[in-house]
Write a protein that holds these residues in place. Structure first.
Motif, PDB file in Angstrom:
ATOM      1  N   MET A   1      25.908  32.984  48.312  1.00 11.63           N
ATOM      2  CA  MET A   1      27.026  33.764  47.777  1.00 11.63           C
ATOM      3  C   MET A   1      26.532  34.636  46.627  1.00 11.63           C
ATOM      4  N   SER A   2      27.056  35.802  46.598  1.00 11.22           N
ATOM      5  CA  SER A   2      26.666  36.710  45.515  1.00 11.22           C
ATOM      6  C   SER A   2      27.592  36.501  44.306  1.00 11.22           C
ATOM      7  N   MET A   3      27.107  36.920  43.173  1.00 12.13           N
ATOM      8  CA  MET A   3      27.843  36.722  41.923  1.00 12.13           C
ATOM      9  C   MET A   3      29.205  37.421  41.918  1.00 12.13           C
ATOM     10  N   PRO A   4      29.354  38.664  42.392  1.00  8.36           N
ATOM     11  CA  PRO A   4      30.681  39.296  42.396  1.00  8.36           C
ATOM     12  C   PRO A   4      31.696  38.540  43.251  1.00  8.36           C
ATOM     13  N   LEU A   5      31.242  37.980  44.368  1.00  8.56           N
ATOM     14  CA  LEU A   5      32.148  37.226  45.225  1.00  8.56           C
ATOM     15  C   LEU A   5      32.637  35.963  44.518  1.00  8.56           C
ATOM     16  N   ILE A   6      31.754  35.290  43.823  1.00 10.11           N
ATOM     17  CA  ILE A   6      32.137  34.089  43.076  1.00 10.11           C
ATOM     18  C   ILE A   6      33.136  34.452  41.979  1.00 10.11           C
ATOM     19  N   LEU A   7      32.893  35.562  41.280  1.00  6.88           N
ATOM     20  CA  LEU A   7      33.812  35.988  40.227  1.00  6.88           C
ATOM     21  C   LEU A   7      35.186  36.342  40.784  1.00  6.88           C
ATOM     22  N   ILE A   8      35.226  36.985  41.925  1.00  4.84           N
ATOM     23  CA  ILE A   8      36.503  37.334  42.552  1.00  4.84           C
ATOM     24  C   ILE A   8      37.281  36.073  42.905  1.00  4.84           C
ATOM     25  N   VAL A   9      36.600  35.082  43.470  1.00  7.91           N
ATOM     26  CA  VAL A   9      37.261  33.828  43.836  1.00  7.91           C
ATOM     27  C   VAL A   9      37.796  33.127  42.594  1.00  7.91           C
ATOM     28  N   VAL A  10      37.004  33.065  41.530  1.00 10.31           N
ATOM     29  CA  VAL A  10      37.430  32.390  40.300  1.00 10.31           C
ATOM     30  C   VAL A  10      38.622  33.116  39.678  1.00 10.31           C
ATOM     31  N   VAL A  11      38.585  34.435  39.637  1.00 12.02           N
ATOM     32  CA  VAL A  11      39.695  35.202  39.070  1.00 12.02           C
ATOM     33  C   VAL A  11      40.966  34.997  39.892  1.00 12.02           C
ATOM     34  N   CYS A  12      40.840  34.946  41.199  1.00 13.39           N
ATOM     35  CA  CYS A  12      42.009  34.709  42.053  1.00 13.39           C
ATOM     36  C   CYS A  12      42.620  33.337  41.795  1.00 13.39           C
TER      37      CYS A  12
END
Length: 51
Positions: A1-12
């Motif tokens: 998983m890339s870092m932007p995808l992880i950040l998007i999931v956490v923000v959601c």
């Protein structure tokens, strides 16, 4: 998983949790305003409350 995808999931997840907390608080009628009795029943000059 890339870092932007992880950040998007956490923000959601965080935003959905915050929305749920606010929604439940409104359903229950929670308020942050303090209620003050306009006409206190027992008031003494020295500041004590005797019941």
């Amino acid at each position: 998983m890339s870092m932007p995808l992880i950040l998007i999931v956490v923000v959601c997840i965080v935003s959905m949790s915050g929305f749920a907390i606010i929604w439940i608080a409104r359903q229950k009628g929670f308020t942050t305003k303090q209620t003050v009795d306009p006409v206190p029943q027992k008031v003494y000059a020295d500041g004590e409350r005797k019941e």
